[in-house]
Design a protein around this motif. Structure first.
Motif, PDB file in Angstrom:
ATOM      1  N   THR A  14     -33.728-114.242 -52.669  1.00 11.73           N
ATOM      2  CA  THR A  14     -33.356-112.979 -52.289  1.00 11.73           C
ATOM      3  C   THR A  14     -32.469-112.838 -51.368  1.00 11.73           C
ATOM      4  OG1 THR A  14     -35.458-112.520 -53.359  1.00 11.73           O
ATOM      5  CG2 THR A  14     -34.357-110.744 -52.118  1.00 11.73           C
ATOM      6  N   ARG A  16     -31.027-111.369 -47.783  1.00 11.75           N
ATOM      7  CA  ARG A  16     -31.629-110.837 -46.705  1.00 11.75           C
ATOM      8  C   ARG A  16     -31.236-109.503 -46.549  1.00 11.75           C
ATOM      9  NH1 ARG A  16     -31.859-114.187 -41.296  1.00 11.75           N
ATOM     10  NH2 ARG A  16     -33.460-112.933 -40.328  1.00 11.75           N
ATOM     11  N   GLN A  17     -30.101-109.200 -46.827  1.00 17.31           N
ATOM     12  CA  GLN A  17     -29.560-107.732 -46.703  1.00 17.31           C
ATOM     13  C   GLN A  17     -28.633-107.510 -47.998  1.00 17.31           C
ATOM     14  OE1 GLN A  17     -30.830-105.058 -45.269  1.00 17.31           O
ATOM     15  NE2 GLN A  17     -32.088-105.929 -43.670  1.00 17.31           N
ATOM     16  N   GLU A  53     -28.198-107.231 -39.393  1.00 18.11           N
ATOM     17  CA  GLU A  53     -29.622-107.138 -39.181  1.00 18.11           C
ATOM     18  C   GLU A  53     -30.349-105.886 -40.332  1.00 18.11           C
ATOM     19  OE1 GLU A  53     -33.640-106.575 -36.170  1.00 18.11           O
ATOM     20  OE2 GLU A  53     -31.565-107.107 -35.375  1.00 18.11           O
ATOM     21  N   VAL A 288     -27.071-117.633 -40.952  1.00 21.49           N
ATOM     22  CA  VAL A 288     -26.817-116.438 -41.729  1.00 21.49           C
ATOM     23  C   VAL A 288     -25.396-116.770 -42.708  1.00 21.49           C
ATOM     24  CG1 VAL A 288     -26.379-113.941 -42.026  1.00 21.49           C
ATOM     25  CG2 VAL A 288     -28.011-114.939 -40.234  1.00 21.49           C
ATOM     26  N   TYR A 298     -23.628-109.357 -49.191  1.00 20.30           N
ATOM     27  CA  TYR A 298     -24.897-109.867 -48.956  1.00 20.30           C
ATOM     28  C   TYR A 298     -24.964-110.739 -47.783  1.00 20.30           C
ATOM     29  CZ  TYR A 298     -25.117-108.572 -53.885  1.00 20.30           C
ATOM     30  OH  TYR A 298     -24.965-107.756 -54.837  1.00 20.30           O
ATOM     31  N   THR A 299     -26.226-110.798 -47.114  1.00 19.97           N
ATOM     32  CA  THR A 299     -26.409-111.827 -46.198  1.00 19.97           C
ATOM     33  C   THR A 299     -27.714-112.649 -46.672  1.00 19.97           C
ATOM     34  OG1 THR A 299     -27.995-110.502 -45.183  1.00 19.97           O
ATOM     35  CG2 THR A 299     -25.921-110.316 -44.324  1.00 19.97           C
ATOM     36  N   TRP A 300     -27.524-113.959 -46.243  1.00 16.50           N
ATOM     37  CA  TRP A 300     -28.575-115.088 -46.962  1.00 16.50           C
ATOM     38  C   TRP A 300     -29.008-115.690 -45.556  1.00 16.50           C
ATOM     39  CZ3 TRP A 300     -29.159-114.526 -52.122  1.00 16.50           C
ATOM     40  CH2 TRP A 300     -28.326-114.037 -52.809  1.00 16.50           C
ATOM     41  N   ASP A 301     -30.374-116.046 -45.749  1.00 13.49           N
ATOM     42  CA  ASP A 301     -31.111-116.752 -44.653  1.00 13.49           C
ATOM     43  C   ASP A 301     -30.648-118.333 -44.698  1.00 13.49           C
ATOM     44  OD1 ASP A 301     -32.810-117.857 -42.511  1.00 13.49           O
ATOM     45  OD2 ASP A 301     -34.465-116.208 -43.166  1.00 13.49           O
ATOM     46  N   THR A 322     -30.155-115.679 -34.101  1.00  9.94           N
ATOM     47  CA  THR A 322     -31.040-115.218 -35.132  1.00  9.94           C
ATOM     48  C   THR A 322     -31.407-113.844 -35.265  1.00  9.94           C
ATOM     49  OG1 THR A 322     -31.886-117.500 -34.810  1.00  9.94           O
ATOM     50  CG2 THR A 322     -33.070-116.167 -36.466  1.00  9.94           C
ATOM     51  N   ASN A 325     -36.492-111.233 -38.725  1.00  4.63           N
ATOM     52  CA  ASN A 325     -36.960-110.990 -40.218  1.00  4.63           C
ATOM     53  C   ASN A 325     -37.727-109.631 -40.261  1.00  4.63           C
ATOM     54  OD1 ASN A 325     -36.346-113.773 -41.319  1.00  4.63           O
ATOM     55  ND2 ASN A 325     -38.150-114.766 -39.853  1.00  4.63           N
ATOM     56  N   ARG A 326     -37.014-109.208 -41.636  1.00  7.96           N
ATOM     57  CA  ARG A 326     -37.853-107.812 -42.056  1.00  7.96           C
ATOM     58  C   ARG A 326     -38.563-108.038 -43.337  1.00  7.96           C
ATOM     59  NH1 ARG A 326     -35.767-103.423 -39.610  1.00  7.96           N
ATOM     60  NH2 ARG A 326     -34.272-103.810 -38.044  1.00  7.96           N
TER      61      ARG A 326
END
Length: 326
Positions: A14, A16-17, A53, A288, A298-301, A322, A325-326
Motif C-alpha cells: 500500500t 504511504r500517500q 507527509e 521514501v 504515490y509515496t512508498w515506505d 524520515t 507514520n500515519r
C-alpha cells in the motif's frame, strides 16, 4: 511470462500517500532539499508542490503555457528547470513559484533535463534528436549535439560534469559525449531504445534502462558489468541513492522495484503500481520513494521494505528526514 501472470504474482504494497490533483499524466518528480516536499509536472500544464507527509498540495498551481514533460531541480534547490511540448525550457524560482527565464532552441518536445554539478549549465534532450547545453546566466545555447537518436529520451551529466550521457531510439544506444566540445566519446549499444539513465555519484558506473534488464556499465572501460533482470517491459525511470547502494526503477510493466547494488539483486516484493509510471525519485535519505503515473503521485515506505528484508544498512548514513507514520 505474460503481463497478466506477472502482475498476479506481485504482492500488494500500500502506498504511504496518494497525491491527487493533476488532470494529465504526471511526467516528472523532483525532491526539494530536506526531502519533505516534492514538485511534480504534468501534461495538464501544471507544476505542483506537495507535502510528502500529508500528501497535500502546498499553495496554488504553477501554471505553464503547455504540457510539461520534464523537470530538474538545481543543485542549490532554488530553481527548477522545466521542458515541454512548446519546445522551450523554462526556469522557475522555487520560492516565488514564478518563471524567471524562457529558453528557445529545440524544435520538438523537451523530455529530459539535467543540471551540471556547479549549477551553471543545464542540459536538455528533445524529440528533435538534439541535446543542448545552456548557460544559466545568459540563457544561451553554448553547445548543440546532434546525437543521432531520432528522439532523445534521457540526458544526464557525469558527477564531475565533464561528460554527458544521452539515451534514445533509432540507434538504440547510450552515447557518451564530452560536455565541453560535444565530441562523441563512446557508444553503448542496446537492443531497444533507452529511456532512462543514472550515474553513480562516484562516477564509476552508469546505469541504463531500456526494454527488459537494467544494465550497469563500468565508466573506465565502458564495458557492461552487470544486468538487473526482472522487468518485462521498458524501464522508464531509475533513481539512485546517494551512497550508490540502492536503486529504484519503474517500468511500463506497471511495477516499481528496489535493487541492492551490492549484490545486483532485487530487494523486497514488487511494488504493483497499477499503471505505467514515467517517473520515480528516491528521497535524499532513500527512505521514501515517489512514483508518478497517470494523474496521481504515490509515496512508498522504502525504509519499511528494507527493514523487513534486514537490509537497513543499504540506507545512506548521516541523512535522516524520515516522515512520520500515519
Amino acid at each position: 511470462m505474460s503481463s497478466e501472470s506477472f502482475i498476479s504474482n506481485t504482492l500488494e504494497i500500500t502506498p504511504r500517500q496518494t497525491m491527487r490533483g493533476h488532470t494529465g499524466q504526471v511526467h516528472g518528480v523532483a525532491h526539494l532539499p530536506g526531502g519533505r516536499h516534492s514538485i511534480t509536472c504534468s501534461l495538464d500544464g501544471l507544476l505542483r508542490l506537495w507535502d510528502l507527509e500529508s500528501g497535500a498540495q502546498i499553495g496554488e498551481d504553477w501554471r505553464d503555457e503547455n504540457d510539461v514533460w520534464s523537470i530538474a531541480l538545481s543543485p542549490n534547490g532554488k530553481t527548477v528547470a522545466s521542458g515541454g511540448g512548446d519546445r522551450n525550457v523554462r526556469l522557475w524560482d522555487v520560492e516565488a513559484r514564478k518563471v524567471t527565464g524562457k529558453w528557445a532552441g529545440h524544435s520538438d518536445v523537451v523530455c529530459s533535463l539535467c543540471w551540471s554539478t556547479g549549477g551553471n549549465r543545464v542540459a536538455s534532450g528533445s524529440w528533435d534528436g538534439i541535446a543542448r547545453v545552456w548557460d544559466v546566466d545568459s540563457g544561451k545555447t553554448i553547445l548543440t549535439i546532434k546525437t543521432g537518436h531520432e528522439w532523445v529520451y534521457a540526458v544526464t551529466y557525469s558527477p564531475d560534469s565533464s561528460k554527458l550521457a544521452t539515451g534514445g531510439d533509432e540507434e538504440n544506444a547510450v552515447k557518451i559525449w564530452d560536455a565541453k566540445t560535444g565530441k562523441l566519446v563512446e557508444t553503448l549499444e542496446h537492443e531497444s531504445k533507452v529511456l532512462s539513465l543514472a550515474w553513480t555519484l562516484d562516477g564509476k558506473k552508469l546505469v541504463s534502462g531500456s526494454n527488459g534488464p537494467i544494465r550497469i556499465f563500468d565508466t573506465t572501460t565502458w564495458q557492461q558489468i552487470a544486468t538487473l533482470g526482472g522487468h518485462i517491459d521498458f524501464v522508464t525511470a531509475i533513481s539512485l541513492s546517494r551512497n550508490n547502494r540502492l536503486l529504484a526503477s519503474v517500468s511500463n510493466d506497471r511495477t516499481a522495484r528496489l535493487w541492492n547494488l551490492d549484490t545486483n539483486l532485487p530487494v523486497g516484493p514488487l511494488i504493483y503500481h497499477g499503471e505505467k509510471a514515467p517517473s520515480t525519485v528516491l528521497s535524499p535519505d532513500a527512505k521514501v520513494l515517489v512514483t508518478a503515473c497517470e494523474d496521481n503521485t504515490y509515496t512508498w515506505d522504502v525504509h519499511a521494505i528494507l527493514r523487513e528484508a534486514g537490509l537497513e544498512d543499504l540506507l545512506p548514513i548521516g541523512i535522516n528526514i524520515t516522515l512520520k507514520n500515519r
